[in-house]
Design a protein around this motif. Structure first.
Motif: not given
Length: 172
Positions: A90-94
């Motif tokens: 989630f933090a990487s936007g994946d």
């Protein structure tokens, strides 16, 4: 436009999963097809399942849903360690387009801006099964809304029997 299609399809997908067999017997069909090309909209989905749950690709009703909605969904199944993997992804936007049993209320705050507010897309015209659930079971609307009145996900509804779900444990 893509965001709107994804949000509407998300609502439809979640409603289909939550309300299979409920509501009208008609189908809306074709909602996800690209107007310009006639091709199906391609989506990704993540499903967190118990280790004993059958392979999601064996669920006939999901393929029927994809066909009726005019979408092609690439499924990713997670059977363990999602709570450890989720923060990094989630933090990487994946993040996939659709999430089933993969989030909790804290995620909408922790990863602010990552999730679409579905409130504008939920109505009797666009998502009749979801609206019917909210009308028939007002508690589901209360569960779905944030304190600010936004809806980022839909609750799972399994009926009200029994009236409580308390479980007695005895420590010996």
């Amino acid at each position: 436009m893509k965001k709107k299609v994804l949000s509407v399809v998300l609502s439809m997908a979640m409603a289909a999963g939550l309300l299979a067999g409920c509501g009208s017997s008609g189908t809306s069909g074709g909602g996800g097809e690209s107007a310009s090309s006639g091709e199906k909209v391609k989506l990704t989905a993540l499903f967190c399942a118990h280790a004993l749950t059958a392979d999601i690709n064996e669920f006939k009703w999901l393929q029927e849903f994809e066909d009726a909605a005019g979408v092609d969904i690439e499924w990713e199944e997670i059977h363990s360690d999602w709570d450890q993997t989720k923060p990094t992804r989630f933090a990487s936007g994946d993040i996939p387009d659709l999430l089933f049993s993969a989030t909790n209320d804290a995620d909408y705050i922790t990863y602010n801006g990552l999730f679409e507010d579905l409130t504008p897309y939920i109505s009797k015209e666009t998502t009749p099964n979801i609206q019917a659930m909210f009308d028939e079971e007002p508690d589901t609307l209360v569960l779905a809304k944030t304190p600010e009145g936004k809806i980022y996900g839909l609750p799972k509804f399994q009926g009200k029997w029994p009236g409580t779900n308390g479980v007695l444990f005895i420590n010996n």
